[in-house]
Enzyme design. Structure first.
Site, PDB file in Angstrom:
ATOM      1  N   ASP A  12       0.815  -1.223   0.000  1.00  0.00           N
ATOM      2  CA  ASP A  12       0.000   0.000   0.000  1.00  0.00           C
ATOM      3  C   ASP A  12       0.848   1.272   0.000  1.00  0.00           C
ATOM      4  OD1 ASP A  12      -2.403  -1.451  -0.002  1.00  0.00           O
ATOM      5  OD2 ASP A  12      -2.363  -1.683   2.172  1.00  0.00           O
ATOM      6  N   ASP A  60      -6.792  -5.923  -4.960  1.00  0.00           N
ATOM      7  CA  ASP A  60      -7.749  -5.734  -3.859  1.00  0.00           C
ATOM      8  C   ASP A  60      -8.621  -4.516  -4.138  1.00  0.00           C
ATOM      9  OD1 ASP A  60      -9.135  -5.565  -1.534  1.00  0.00           O
ATOM     10  OD2 ASP A  60      -7.406  -5.275  -0.225  1.00  0.00           O
ATOM     11  N   LYS A  62     -11.962  -4.833  -3.637  1.00  0.00           N
ATOM     12  CA  LYS A  62     -13.173  -5.090  -2.838  1.00  0.00           C
ATOM     13  C   LYS A  62     -14.417  -4.753  -3.667  1.00  0.00           C
ATOM     14  CE  LYS A  62     -10.920  -4.674   1.621  1.00  0.00           C
ATOM     15  NZ  LYS A  62      -9.616  -4.077   1.211  1.00  0.00           N
ATOM     16  N   PRO A 170      -5.726 -10.838   6.472  1.00  0.00           N
ATOM     17  CA  PRO A 170      -5.028  -9.584   6.740  1.00  0.00           C
ATOM     18  C   PRO A 170      -5.199  -9.140   8.194  1.00  0.00           C
ATOM     19  CG  PRO A 170      -7.104  -9.112   5.674  1.00  0.00           C
ATOM     20  CD  PRO A 170      -7.072 -10.596   5.912  1.00  0.00           C
ATOM     21  N   ALA A 174       0.723  -4.541  12.113  1.00  0.00           N
ATOM     22  CA  ALA A 174       0.226  -3.199  12.425  1.00  0.00           C
ATOM     23  C   ALA A 174      -1.167  -3.207  13.066  1.00  0.00           C
ATOM     24  CB  ALA A 174       0.224  -2.344  11.166  1.00  0.00           C
ATOM     25  N   GLY A 176      -2.344  -5.726  14.807  1.00  0.00           N
ATOM     26  CA  GLY A 176      -2.289  -6.491  16.059  1.00  0.00           C
ATOM     27  C   GLY A 176      -2.294  -8.003  15.950  1.00  0.00           C
ATOM     28  N   LYS A 178      -1.151 -11.927  14.971  1.00  0.00           N
ATOM     29  CA  LYS A 178       0.139 -12.622  14.974  1.00  0.00           C
ATOM     30  C   LYS A 178       0.101 -13.725  13.915  1.00  0.00           C
ATOM     31  CE  LYS A 178       3.305 -14.846  18.224  1.00  0.00           C
ATOM     32  NZ  LYS A 178       4.471 -14.501  17.399  1.00  0.00           N
ATOM     33  N   SER A 180       1.678 -16.578  13.298  1.00  0.00           N
ATOM     34  CA  SER A 180       1.604 -18.004  13.656  1.00  0.00           C
ATOM     35  C   SER A 180       0.221 -18.367  14.208  1.00  0.00           C
ATOM     36  CB  SER A 180       2.703 -18.365  14.657  1.00  0.00           C
ATOM     37  OG  SER A 180       2.753 -17.416  15.689  1.00  0.00           O
ATOM     38  N   ARG A 194       1.960  -2.853   6.412  1.00  0.00           N
ATOM     39  CA  ARG A 194       2.891  -1.903   7.036  1.00  0.00           C
ATOM     40  C   ARG A 194       4.069  -2.560   7.737  1.00  0.00           C
ATOM     41  NH1 ARG A 194      -2.003   1.062   9.896  1.00  0.00           N
ATOM     42  NH2 ARG A 194      -2.882  -0.992   9.393  1.00  0.00           N
TER      43      ARG A 194
HETATM   44  O1  C5P Z   1      -0.770  -2.558   6.829  1.00  0.00           O
HETATM   45  P1  C5P Z   1      -1.620  -3.751   7.151  1.00  0.00           P
HETATM   46  O2  C5P Z   1      -0.815  -5.005   7.392  1.00  0.00           O
HETATM   47  O3  C5P Z   1      -2.633  -3.492   8.229  1.00  0.00           O
HETATM   48  O4  C5P Z   1      -2.428  -4.001   5.786  1.00  0.00           O
HETATM   49  C1  C5P Z   1      -3.526  -4.876   5.680  1.00  0.00           C
HETATM   50  C2  C5P Z   1      -4.016  -4.884   4.240  1.00  0.00           C
HETATM   51  O5  C5P Z   1      -5.112  -5.780   4.116  1.00  0.00           O
HETATM   52  C3  C5P Z   1      -4.526  -3.546   3.746  1.00  0.00           C
HETATM   53  O6  C5P Z   1      -4.224  -3.480   2.358  1.00  0.00           O
HETATM   54  C4  C5P Z   1      -6.025  -3.606   3.965  1.00  0.00           C
HETATM   55  O7  C5P Z   1      -6.712  -2.789   3.054  1.00  0.00           O
HETATM   56  C5  C5P Z   1      -6.285  -5.071   3.669  1.00  0.00           C
HETATM   57  N1  C5P Z   1      -7.479  -5.676   4.240  1.00  0.00           N
HETATM   58  C6  C5P Z   1      -7.752  -5.697   5.597  1.00  0.00           C
HETATM   59  N2  C5P Z   1      -8.892  -6.288   6.056  1.00  0.00           N
HETATM   60  C7  C5P Z   1      -9.743  -6.884   5.201  1.00  0.00           C
HETATM   61  C8  C5P Z   1      -9.465  -6.892   3.831  1.00  0.00           C
HETATM   62  C9  C5P Z   1      -8.310  -6.282   3.382  1.00  0.00           C
HETATM   63  O8  C5P Z   1      -6.936  -5.182   6.388  1.00  0.00           O
HETATM   64  N3  C5P Z   1     -10.782  -7.552   5.640  1.00  0.00           N
END
Ligand code: C5P
Length: 220
Positions: A12, A60, A62, A170, A174, A176, A178, A180, A194
Site C-alpha cells: 500500500d 484488492d 473489494k 489480513p 500493524a 495487532g 500474529k 503463527s 505496514r
Molecule cells: O498494513 P496492514 O498489514 O494493516 O495491511 C492490511 C491490508 O489488508 C490492507 O491493504 C487492507 O486494506 C487489507 N485488508 C484488511 N482487512 C480486510 C481486507 C483487506 O486489512 N478484511
C-alpha cells in the site's frame, strides 16, 4: 497461487519506484503481492504488470457493485495482468457470480471478503460472515478474506467451509494479529502490509514472518 512462505505482501505505498524496489527486495519471502486503491490510484493500472514480474498479483478492489459493473471491473483487472481479484460478498450471489464467471473466462481466481479485520468489521459484517462464507463456497470462489485480528473467527470459518476454500488473512502486525496464531487457526496465507513495507529492511521483516510461520507449521 503456490503456497511456499504463506506470506502475501499488501503493497500500500503510493510511489511507483518504491513499490518496485520493495517487491524486488522481498520476492523470495512472499507468495503474492496484494495491490489496491492506494498504489493503483497513485500510479495507474500498469503497475500490476510491472509487479507481476516479481510475484502473482492480487488486485484488492473489494468489488461491490451490480453484476454488470462487477463484470466490467473484473475484465479490466484481469486484462491488466492480475492473477486474482478481491470482491465483497455482501452484494449477493448474482454480483459474486458475475466476478467468478469473468475469472473463469480468464482462468484467474476470486477471493471473497467475509469479514473485515478492523474493529468496525465486527459491527455489520461479522453477523453475516458465515452466510457469506457459505455462499462463496457454493459459488465456486477460490478463497475467502478473513481477519487475522480475530483468529477465533478464522477458526470458525475454516470449520464451516472445510477445505473447500483457501483463506487469506489480513491484520498481522500493524493491526495487532500474529502470523503463527492465524496460520494455526486455519488460514493458508497471512497478508502483511505496514509491518513489511514500513520496516527498515522489508526483506528482513518478510523473512522473519515467513520463519515464524514455518516454525508453526513444523509444530515448534
Ligand atoms: O498494513 P496492514 O498489514 O494493516 O495491511 C492490511 C491490508 O489488508 C490492507 O491493504 C487492507 O486494506 C487489507 N485488508 C484488511 N482487512 C480486510 C481486507 C483487506 O486489512 N478484511
Amino acid at each position: 497461487m503456490e503456497r511456499n512462505t504463506c506470506v502475501i505482501l499488501a503493497l500500500d505505498v503510493t510511489d511507483r519506484k518504491e513499490a518496485i524496489r520493495i517487491a524486488e527486495d522481498v520476492r523470495e519471502f512472499v507468495d503474492a503481492i496484494k495491490v489496491g486503491y492506494p498504489l493503483i490510484l497513485a500510479t495507474g493500472l500498469r503497475i500490476i504488470r510491472e509487479l507481476a514480474e516479481f510475484a502473482p498479483i492480487i488486485a484488492d478492489f473489494k468489488v461491490a457493485d451490480i453484476p454488470n459493473t462487477n463484470r466490467l471491473i473484473c475484465e479490466q483487472v484481469f486484462e491488466a495482468g492480475a492473477d486474482a481479484v478481491i470482491v465483497q460478498g455482501f452484494t449477493g450471489r448474482d454480483s459474486l457470480d458475475a466476478c467468478i464467471e469473468v475469472a473463469s473466462e480468464y482462468r484467474k481466481d476470486v477471493f471473497v471478503v467475509s469479514e473485515m479485520s478492523h474493529p468496525g468489521g465486527a459491527e455489520f459484517m461479522q453477523p453475516v460472515a458465515e452466510a457469506i462464507a457459505k455462499m462463496a463456497a457454493e459459488a465456486g470462489a477460490f478463497g475467502l478474506v478473513a481477519p487475522a485480528t480475530r483468529p477465533e473467527r478464522v477458526k470458525r470459518i475454516r470449520k464451516l467451509i472445510g477445505d473447500k476454500l483457501t483463506i487469506i488473512s489480513p491484520g498481522v502486525g500493524a493491526q495487532g494479529g500474529k502470523a503463527s496464531d492465524v496460520i494455526a487457526a486455519g488460514a493458508d496465507w497471512v497478508i502483511v502490509g505496514r509491518s513489511i513495507y514500513k520496516a527498515e529492511s522489508p526483506k528482513e521483516a518478510a523473512c522473519e514472518i515467513a520463519a515464524e510461520i514455518e516454525a508453526e507449521l513444523r509444530g515448534e
